[in-house]
Design a protein around this motif. Structure first.
Motif, PDB file in Angstrom:
ATOM      1  N   MET A 280       0.851  -1.191   0.000  1.00  0.00           N
ATOM      2  CA  MET A 280       0.000   0.000   0.000  1.00  0.00           C
ATOM      3  C   MET A 280       0.886   1.240   0.000  1.00  0.00           C
ATOM      4  N   ILE A 281       0.700   2.040  -1.033  1.00  0.00           N
ATOM      5  CA  ILE A 281       1.559   3.214  -1.230  1.00  0.00           C
ATOM      6  C   ILE A 281       0.676   4.353  -1.729  1.00  0.00           C
ATOM      7  N   ALA A 282       0.954   5.566  -1.284  1.00  0.00           N
ATOM      8  CA  ALA A 282       0.220   6.716  -1.822  1.00  0.00           C
ATOM      9  C   ALA A 282       1.106   7.947  -1.825  1.00  0.00           C
ATOM     10  N   HIS A 283       1.026   8.696  -2.879  1.00  0.00           N
ATOM     11  CA  HIS A 283       1.696   9.993  -2.892  1.00  0.00           C
ATOM     12  C   HIS A 283       0.943  10.952  -1.969  1.00  0.00           C
ATOM     13  N   ASP A 284       1.595  12.036  -1.601  1.00  0.00           N
ATOM     14  CA  ASP A 284       1.050  12.911  -0.552  1.00  0.00           C
ATOM     15  C   ASP A 284      -0.385  13.364  -0.835  1.00  0.00           C
ATOM     16  N   GLU A 285      -0.647  13.756  -2.072  1.00  0.00           N
ATOM     17  CA  GLU A 285      -1.992  14.258  -2.409  1.00  0.00           C
ATOM     18  C   GLU A 285      -3.046  13.156  -2.377  1.00  0.00           C
ATOM     19  N   LYS A 286      -2.603  11.908  -2.298  1.00  0.00           N
ATOM     20  CA  LYS A 286      -3.540  10.774  -2.318  1.00  0.00           C
ATOM     21  C   LYS A 286      -3.586  10.029  -0.987  1.00  0.00           C
ATOM     22  N   LYS A 287      -2.904  10.570   0.012  1.00  0.00           N
ATOM     23  CA  LYS A 287      -2.853   9.854   1.295  1.00  0.00           C
ATOM     24  C   LYS A 287      -4.219   9.823   1.981  1.00  0.00           C
ATOM     25  N   ASP A 288      -4.965  10.901   1.867  1.00  0.00           N
ATOM     26  CA  ASP A 288      -6.310  10.878   2.458  1.00  0.00           C
ATOM     27  C   ASP A 288      -7.150   9.790   1.780  1.00  0.00           C
TER      28      ASP A 288
ATOM     29  N   THR B 210       5.169   1.951   2.070  1.00  0.00           N
ATOM     30  CA  THR B 210       6.240   2.931   2.220  1.00  0.00           C
ATOM     31  C   THR B 210       5.999   3.668   3.539  1.00  0.00           C
ATOM     32  N   GLY B 211       7.038   4.361   4.011  1.00  0.00           N
ATOM     33  CA  GLY B 211       7.055   4.881   5.377  1.00  0.00           C
ATOM     34  C   GLY B 211       5.871   5.722   5.809  1.00  0.00           C
ATOM     35  N   THR B 212       5.644   6.836   5.128  1.00  0.00           N
ATOM     36  CA  THR B 212       4.614   7.758   5.596  1.00  0.00           C
ATOM     37  C   THR B 212       3.216   7.215   5.338  1.00  0.00           C
ATOM     38  N   THR B 213       3.042   6.559   4.221  1.00  0.00           N
ATOM     39  CA  THR B 213       1.733   5.964   3.913  1.00  0.00           C
ATOM     40  C   THR B 213       1.343   4.975   5.015  1.00  0.00           C
ATOM     41  N   GLY B 214       2.264   4.121   5.384  1.00  0.00           N
ATOM     42  CA  GLY B 214       1.986   3.105   6.406  1.00  0.00           C
ATOM     43  C   GLY B 214       1.647   3.736   7.747  1.00  0.00           C
TER      44      GLY B 214
ATOM     45  N   ARG C 206      11.088   2.141   3.938  1.00  0.00           N
ATOM     46  CA  ARG C 206      11.491   3.549   3.938  1.00  0.00           C
ATOM     47  C   ARG C 206      10.465   4.386   3.185  1.00  0.00           C
ATOM     48  N   SER C 207      10.544   5.665   3.389  1.00  0.00           N
ATOM     49  CA  SER C 207       9.693   6.569   2.636  1.00  0.00           C
ATOM     50  C   SER C 207      10.031   6.432   1.143  1.00  0.00           C
ATOM     51  N   GLY C 208       9.034   6.667   0.298  1.00  0.00           N
ATOM     52  CA  GLY C 208       9.251   6.504  -1.145  1.00  0.00           C
ATOM     53  C   GLY C 208      10.504   7.197  -1.668  1.00  0.00           C
ATOM     54  N   PRO C 209      10.655   8.500  -1.420  1.00  0.00           N
ATOM     55  CA  PRO C 209      11.834   9.202  -1.961  1.00  0.00           C
ATOM     56  C   PRO C 209      13.154   8.685  -1.401  1.00  0.00           C
ATOM     57  N   LEU C 210      13.091   7.936  -0.304  1.00  0.00           N
ATOM     58  CA  LEU C 210      14.332   7.421   0.307  1.00  0.00           C
ATOM     59  C   LEU C 210      14.552   5.939   0.017  1.00  0.00           C
TER      60      LEU C 210
ATOM     61  N   GLY D 137      11.842   3.506  -0.511  1.00  0.00           N
ATOM     62  CA  GLY D 137      10.746   2.593  -0.173  1.00  0.00           C
ATOM     63  C   GLY D 137      10.137   1.886  -1.380  1.00  0.00           C
ATOM     64  N   ASP D 138      10.007   2.616  -2.483  1.00  0.00           N
ATOM     65  CA  ASP D 138       9.440   1.980  -3.689  1.00  0.00           C
ATOM     66  C   ASP D 138      10.363   0.854  -4.165  1.00  0.00           C
ATOM     67  N   GLN D 139      11.646   1.085  -4.051  1.00  0.00           N
ATOM     68  CA  GLN D 139      12.602   0.060  -4.488  1.00  0.00           C
ATOM     69  C   GLN D 139      12.574  -1.149  -3.567  1.00  0.00           C
TER      70      GLN D 139
ATOM     71  N   LEU E 263      -1.227  -1.740  -4.363  1.00  0.00           N
ATOM     72  CA  LEU E 263      -2.193  -0.637  -4.416  1.00  0.00           C
ATOM     73  C   LEU E 263      -1.384   0.648  -4.270  1.00  0.00           C
ATOM     74  N   PHE E 264      -1.216   1.338  -5.351  1.00  0.00           N
ATOM     75  CA  PHE E 264      -0.328   2.505  -5.388  1.00  0.00           C
ATOM     76  C   PHE E 264      -1.134   3.696  -5.900  1.00  0.00           C
ATOM     77  N   PHE E 265      -1.614   4.505  -4.973  1.00  0.00           N
ATOM     78  CA  PHE E 265      -2.419   5.674  -5.336  1.00  0.00           C
ATOM     79  C   PHE E 265      -1.471   6.787  -5.760  1.00  0.00           C
TER      80      PHE E 265
ATOM     81  N   ASP F 165      12.205   5.589  -9.553  1.00  0.00           N
ATOM     82  CA  ASP F 165      11.854   4.473  -8.659  1.00  0.00           C
ATOM     83  C   ASP F 165      10.393   4.068  -8.852  1.00  0.00           C
ATOM     84  N   ILE F 166       9.545   5.086  -9.071  1.00  0.00           N
ATOM     85  CA  ILE F 166       8.115   4.833  -9.259  1.00  0.00           C
ATOM     86  C   ILE F 166       7.897   4.052 -10.551  1.00  0.00           C
ATOM     87  N   SER F 167       8.574   4.491 -11.612  1.00  0.00           N
ATOM     88  CA  SER F 167       8.469   3.783 -12.898  1.00  0.00           C
ATOM     89  C   SER F 167       8.991   2.358 -12.760  1.00  0.00           C
TER      90      SER F 167
HETATM   91  O1  13P Z   1       6.642   8.488  -2.364  1.00  0.00           O
HETATM   92  C1  13P Z   1       5.958   7.516  -2.201  1.00  0.00           C
HETATM   93  C2  13P Z   1       5.742   6.563  -3.298  1.00  0.00           C
HETATM   94  O2  13P Z   1       6.451   6.854  -4.463  1.00  0.00           O
HETATM   95  C3  13P Z   1       5.301   7.250  -0.914  1.00  0.00           C
HETATM   96  O3  13P Z   1       6.202   7.393   0.133  1.00  0.00           O
HETATM   97  P1  13P Z   1       5.665   7.723   1.586  1.00  0.00           P
HETATM   98  O4  13P Z   1       4.627   6.715   1.908  1.00  0.00           O
HETATM   99  O5  13P Z   1       6.827   7.606   2.504  1.00  0.00           O
HETATM  100  O6  13P Z   1       5.112   9.122   1.518  1.00  0.00           O
END
Ligand code: 13P
Length: 145
Positions: free
Chosen positions: A5-13, A34-38, A53-57, A59-61, A76-78, A90-92
């Motif tokens: 389960m992963i979401a970018h910031d605008e999709k975390k809600d 990934t870190g913040t989503t979890g 780890r967080s995505g930019p650090l 986590g996606d990898q 599930l990657f919003f 990393d996202i690609s």
């Molecule tokens: O950036 C992300 C996925 O590419 C998500 O990372 P976070 O869950 O740490 O915000």
């Protein structure tokens, strides 16, 4: 099943809302994020997730590595299509690995809902089989083509 389960910031809600709505399904599976989503999901729902780890650090990898090891059944990657992400490669790469190994991936809530209903009614049984046989998509050659 192992579910990422992963979401970018605008999709975390959205992913928090989704997790709340499908808590009864998700609670019976192993969840990875990934870190913040979890953190957001577990705070809102009480679900327990393995947090990478967080995505930019990276986590996606880390989730990508699980896919490559045939240890992930559903992603599930919003995604936020309107904001540039510093870790776009990393996202690609994560999406690419899902295609290489034939792993179902939802990149928005509408698709995630369809997949979660499929999960509930047993449509993912093929993943058990693939795990038992150690096979993936038929693309699991040595990469030396
Ligand atoms: O950036 C992300 C996925 O590419 C998500 O990372 P976070 O869950 O740490 O915000």
């Amino acid at each position: 099943m192992n579910i990422a389960m992963i979401a970018h910031d605008e999709k975390k809600d959205d992913i928090v809302q989704f997790s709340t709505a499908y808590l009864n399904v998700l609670k019976d599976h192993e969840l990875f994020s990934t870190g913040t989503t979890g953190k957001r999901i577990s705070e809102a729902t009480g679900l327990s997730l393995h947090r990478f780890r967080s995505g930019p650090l990276g986590g996606d990898q880390q989730i990508g590595a699980m896919i490559a090891e045939n240890n992930m059944d559903l992603v599930l990657f919003f995604k936020d299509p309107l904001t540039a992400q510093p870790h776009e490669p990393d996202i690609s790469a994560l999406g690419r690995l899902c295609d290489v190994y034939g792993i179902p991936i939802a990149t928005n809530m509408a698709t995630a809902e369809v997949l979660i209903h499929g999960l509930k009614k047993g449509d993912f049984a093929f993943r058990e089989l693939r795990r038992q046989t150690g096979g993936n998509s038929g693309n699991e050659g040595d990469g030396n083509n």
